[in-house]
Design a protein around this motif. Structure first.
Motif, PDB file in Angstrom:
ATOM      1  N   TYR A  35       0.835  -1.209   0.000  1.00 21.80           N
ATOM      2  CA  TYR A  35       0.000   0.000   0.000  1.00 21.80           C
ATOM      3  C   TYR A  35       0.868   1.258   0.000  1.00 21.80           C
ATOM      4  O   TYR A  35       0.644   2.182  -0.784  1.00 21.80           O
ATOM      5  N   ALA A  36       1.874   1.272   0.885  1.00 24.90           N
ATOM      6  CA  ALA A  36       2.761   2.441   0.980  1.00 24.90           C
ATOM      7  C   ALA A  36       3.481   2.682  -0.348  1.00 24.90           C
ATOM      8  O   ALA A  36       3.578   3.825  -0.825  1.00 24.90           O
ATOM      9  N   PHE A  37       3.980   1.598  -0.953  1.00 25.97           N
ATOM     10  CA  PHE A  37       4.705   1.712  -2.225  1.00 25.97           C
ATOM     11  C   PHE A  37       3.795   2.218  -3.332  1.00 25.97           C
ATOM     12  O   PHE A  37       4.151   3.150  -4.066  1.00 25.97           O
ATOM     13  N   LEU A  38       2.607   1.605  -3.460  1.00 26.81           N
ATOM     14  CA  LEU A  38       1.699   1.976  -4.538  1.00 26.81           C
ATOM     15  C   LEU A  38       1.158   3.391  -4.359  1.00 26.81           C
ATOM     16  O   LEU A  38       1.024   4.136  -5.333  1.00 26.81           O
ATOM     17  N   TYR A  39       0.852   3.769  -3.118  1.00 25.69           N
ATOM     18  CA  TYR A  39       0.345   5.118  -2.862  1.00 25.69           C
ATOM     19  C   TYR A  39       1.404   6.154  -3.257  1.00 25.69           C
ATOM     20  O   TYR A  39       1.097   7.177  -3.877  1.00 25.69           O
ATOM     21  N   PHE A  40       2.649   5.861  -2.887  1.00 26.13           N
ATOM     22  CA  PHE A  40       3.753   6.764  -3.244  1.00 26.13           C
ATOM     23  C   PHE A  40       3.888   6.885  -4.762  1.00 26.13           C
ATOM     24  O   PHE A  40       4.003   7.989  -5.300  1.00 26.13           O
ATOM     25  N   MET A  41       3.855   5.751  -5.449  1.00 22.20           N
ATOM     26  CA  MET A  41       4.007   5.756  -6.903  1.00 22.20           C
ATOM     27  C   MET A  41       2.840   6.477  -7.580  1.00 22.20           C
ATOM     28  O   MET A  41       3.041   7.261  -8.525  1.00 22.20           O
ATOM     29  N   LEU A  42       1.634   6.225  -7.106  1.00 22.74           N
ATOM     30  CA  LEU A  42       0.456   6.818  -7.719  1.00 22.74           C
ATOM     31  C   LEU A  42       0.401   8.324  -7.521  1.00 22.74           C
ATOM     32  O   LEU A  42      -0.014   9.074  -8.414  1.00 22.74           O
ATOM     33  N   THR A  43       0.801   8.788  -6.339  1.00 23.27           N
ATOM     34  CA  THR A  43       0.735  10.224  -6.055  1.00 23.27           C
ATOM     35  C   THR A  43       1.904  10.997  -6.650  1.00 23.27           C
ATOM     36  O   THR A  43       1.782  12.180  -6.964  1.00 23.27           O
ATOM     37  N   ARG A  44       3.043  10.336  -6.824  1.00 25.48           N
ATOM     38  CA  ARG A  44       4.235  11.029  -7.324  1.00 25.48           C
ATOM     39  C   ARG A  44       4.410  10.928  -8.834  1.00 25.48           C
ATOM     40  O   ARG A  44       4.930  11.856  -9.454  1.00 25.48           O
ATOM     41  N   PHE A  45       3.998   9.820  -9.423  1.00 27.23           N
ATOM     42  CA  PHE A  45       4.334   9.584 -10.830  1.00 27.23           C
ATOM     43  C   PHE A  45       3.135   9.358 -11.746  1.00 27.23           C
ATOM     44  O   PHE A  45       3.320   9.041 -12.929  1.00 27.23           O
ATOM     45  N   THR A  46       1.916   9.462 -11.230  1.00 23.99           N
ATOM     46  CA  THR A  46       0.738   9.304 -12.087  1.00 23.99           C
ATOM     47  C   THR A  46      -0.251  10.436 -11.813  1.00 23.99           C
ATOM     48  O   THR A  46      -0.098  11.195 -10.854  1.00 23.99           O
ATOM     49  N   ASP A  47      -1.274  10.519 -12.649  1.00 27.54           N
ATOM     50  CA  ASP A  47      -2.311  11.529 -12.451  1.00 27.54           C
ATOM     51  C   ASP A  47      -3.564  10.911 -11.833  1.00 27.54           C
ATOM     52  O   ASP A  47      -4.677  11.407 -12.026  1.00 27.54           O
ATOM     53  N   SER A  48      -3.392   9.836 -11.069  1.00 29.54           N
ATOM     54  CA  SER A  48      -4.517   9.145 -10.436  1.00 29.54           C
ATOM     55  C   SER A  48      -5.281  10.090  -9.509  1.00 29.54           C
ATOM     56  O   SER A  48      -4.679  10.837  -8.731  1.00 29.54           O
ATOM     57  N   ASP A  49      -6.615  10.055  -9.604  1.00 25.59           N
ATOM     58  CA  ASP A  49      -7.438  10.869  -8.717  1.00 25.59           C
ATOM     59  C   ASP A  49      -8.033  10.038  -7.584  1.00 25.59           C
ATOM     60  O   ASP A  49      -8.811  10.543  -6.774  1.00 25.59           O
ATOM     61  N   VAL A  50      -7.663   8.739  -7.538  1.00 25.39           N
ATOM     62  CA  VAL A  50      -8.137   7.876  -6.448  1.00 25.39           C
ATOM     63  C   VAL A  50      -6.975   7.029  -5.912  1.00 25.39           C
ATOM     64  O   VAL A  50      -7.086   5.796  -5.826  1.00 25.39           O
ATOM     65  N   PRO A  51      -5.871   7.640  -5.531  1.00 24.56           N
ATOM     66  CA  PRO A  51      -4.697   6.869  -5.110  1.00 24.56           C
ATOM     67  C   PRO A  51      -4.924   6.021  -3.864  1.00 24.56           C
ATOM     68  O   PRO A  51      -4.363   4.928  -3.749  1.00 24.56           O
ATOM     69  N   VAL A  52      -5.740   6.510  -2.925  1.00 24.17           N
ATOM     70  CA  VAL A  52      -5.981   5.773  -1.682  1.00 24.17           C
ATOM     71  C   VAL A  52      -6.682   4.446  -1.966  1.00 24.17           C
ATOM     72  O   VAL A  52      -6.237   3.374  -1.539  1.00 24.17           O
ATOM     73  N   LEU A  53      -7.787   4.515  -2.695  1.00 24.64           N
ATOM     74  CA  LEU A  53      -8.554   3.302  -2.995  1.00 24.64           C
ATOM     75  C   LEU A  53      -7.815   2.399  -3.978  1.00 24.64           C
ATOM     76  O   LEU A  53      -7.824   1.175  -3.844  1.00 24.64           O
ATOM     77  N   ASP A  54      -7.173   3.003  -4.967  1.00 26.80           N
ATOM     78  CA  ASP A  54      -6.450   2.225  -5.966  1.00 26.80           C
ATOM     79  C   ASP A  54      -5.321   1.440  -5.308  1.00 26.80           C
ATOM     80  O   ASP A  54      -5.117   0.246  -5.595  1.00 26.80           O
ATOM     81  N   ALA A  55      -4.577   2.094  -4.426  1.00 30.87           N
ATOM     82  CA  ALA A  55      -3.476   1.425  -3.724  1.00 30.87           C
ATOM     83  C   ALA A  55      -4.002   0.334  -2.798  1.00 30.87           C
ATOM     84  O   ALA A  55      -3.398  -0.736  -2.672  1.00 30.87           O
ATOM     85  N   PHE A  56      -5.146   0.581  -2.155  1.00 29.15           N
ATOM     86  CA  PHE A  56      -5.726  -0.406  -1.240  1.00 29.15           C
ATOM     87  C   PHE A  56      -6.157  -1.655  -1.991  1.00 29.15           C
ATOM     88  O   PHE A  56      -5.870  -2.782  -1.563  1.00 29.15           O
ATOM     89  N   VAL A  57      -6.850  -1.462  -3.108  1.00 22.98           N
ATOM     90  CA  VAL A  57      -7.317  -2.599  -3.916  1.00 22.98           C
ATOM     91  C   VAL A  57      -6.140  -3.462  -4.353  1.00 22.98           C
ATOM     92  O   VAL A  57      -6.171  -4.692  -4.242  1.00 22.98           O
ATOM     93  N   SER A  58      -5.096  -2.829  -4.830  1.00 18.07           N
ATOM     94  CA  SER A  58      -3.950  -3.568  -5.349  1.00 18.07           C
ATOM     95  C   SER A  58      -3.153  -4.259  -4.250  1.00 18.07           C
ATOM     96  O   SER A  58      -2.759  -5.418  -4.396  1.00 18.07           O
ATOM     97  N   SER A  59      -2.899  -3.567  -3.150  1.00 16.20           N
ATOM     98  CA  SER A  59      -2.069  -4.142  -2.083  1.00 16.20           C
ATOM     99  C   SER A  59      -2.737  -5.335  -1.409  1.00 16.20           C
ATOM    100  O   SER A  59      -2.078  -6.325  -1.083  1.00 16.20           O
ATOM    101  N   THR A  60      -4.050  -5.269  -1.206  1.00 19.49           N
ATOM    102  CA  THR A  60      -4.750  -6.409  -0.610  1.00 19.49           C
ATOM    103  C   THR A  60      -4.811  -7.578  -1.599  1.00 19.49           C
ATOM    104  O   THR A  60      -4.773  -8.741  -1.196  1.00 19.49           O
ATOM    105  N   ALA A  61      -4.885  -7.256  -2.896  1.00 17.42           N
ATOM    106  CA  ALA A  61      -4.844  -8.309  -3.912  1.00 17.42           C
ATOM    107  C   ALA A  61      -3.463  -8.964  -3.926  1.00 17.42           C
ATOM    108  O   ALA A  61      -3.351 -10.182  -4.109  1.00 17.42           O
TER     109      ALA A  61
END
Length: 208
Positions: free
Chosen positions: A113-139
């Protein structure tokens, strides 16, 4: 009115779905159905689905999602090798998570979650980084447990699915949202089937 708009969007998505997308969805569903049956063929089916999805994600420039699928690919190959190895040794096919397994699972979920949230907020234009990171990390955590044939994999995967369903709907990806709902239901039965199988295995061992 909203229901009609949703149905019109669903019909439009189905009409515009490419052959490659249908292959990705078909093999994705096949993977989950085989996993429910505790069948090792879930892995080759999953690998085909992952490769199809990855190509589509690259074309769509969804590089973060492509990275997630790269993880799925590695875990699928790893899980396939472990399942085959354990089957040859006659080891139990299903087991519950040990204390060590639970610690590793939580480390994967939290670290992922920490890794994906960092990547999504720093290197993408994602408008849902919290939920997107949560979905992926639990998967990620669920896939690791699936590779280990741990009963709890279904719980983690469904936690991911439960959040993914409204997230995909919010993104107007209605077809994928309905697919995830289907996977959510299948995973419930998968958990129940694996639990019965685990009970049968334990009873067989106790009678030896």
């Amino acid at each position: 009115m909203e229901i009609k708009i949703g149905m019109d969007l669903l019909v439009k998505q189905i009409q515009e779905t490419s052959v490659l997308e249908w292959l990705a969805v078909t093999f994705g569903v096949t993977e989950v159905l085989l996993a429910r049956k505790n069948n090792v063929l879930l892995y080759p089916a999953g690998i085909i689905g992952i490769l199809c999805s990855s190509f589509l994600l690259i074309v769509a420039k969804l590089y973060a999602e492509t990275l997630l699928h790269a993880y799925y690919l590695v875990m699928s190959i790893y899980g396939w090798a472990i399942w085959k190895s354990k089957s040859e040794m006659g080891a139990p096919k299903i087991s519950e998570s040990t204390s060590k397994d639970k610690k590793i699972t939580w480390m994967i979920a939290i670290g992922g979650y920490a890794f994906l949230y960092f990547m999504l907020t720093r290197f993408t234009d994602s408008d849902v980084p919290v939920l997107d990171a949560f979905v992926s990390s639990t998967a990620w955590a669920g896939m690791w447990l699936l590779a280990k044939r741990k009963l709890e994999n279904w719980i983690w995967l469904n936690v991911s699915n439960l959040v993914a369903i409204p997230l995909l709907f919010h993104k107007q990806l209605i077809l994928l949202s309905l697919l995830t709902l289907f996977l959510f239901i299948v995973a419930i039965f998968g958990y129940l089937d694996w639990k019965k199988e685990l009970k049968r295995q334990n009873e067989a061992v106790s009678h030896i």
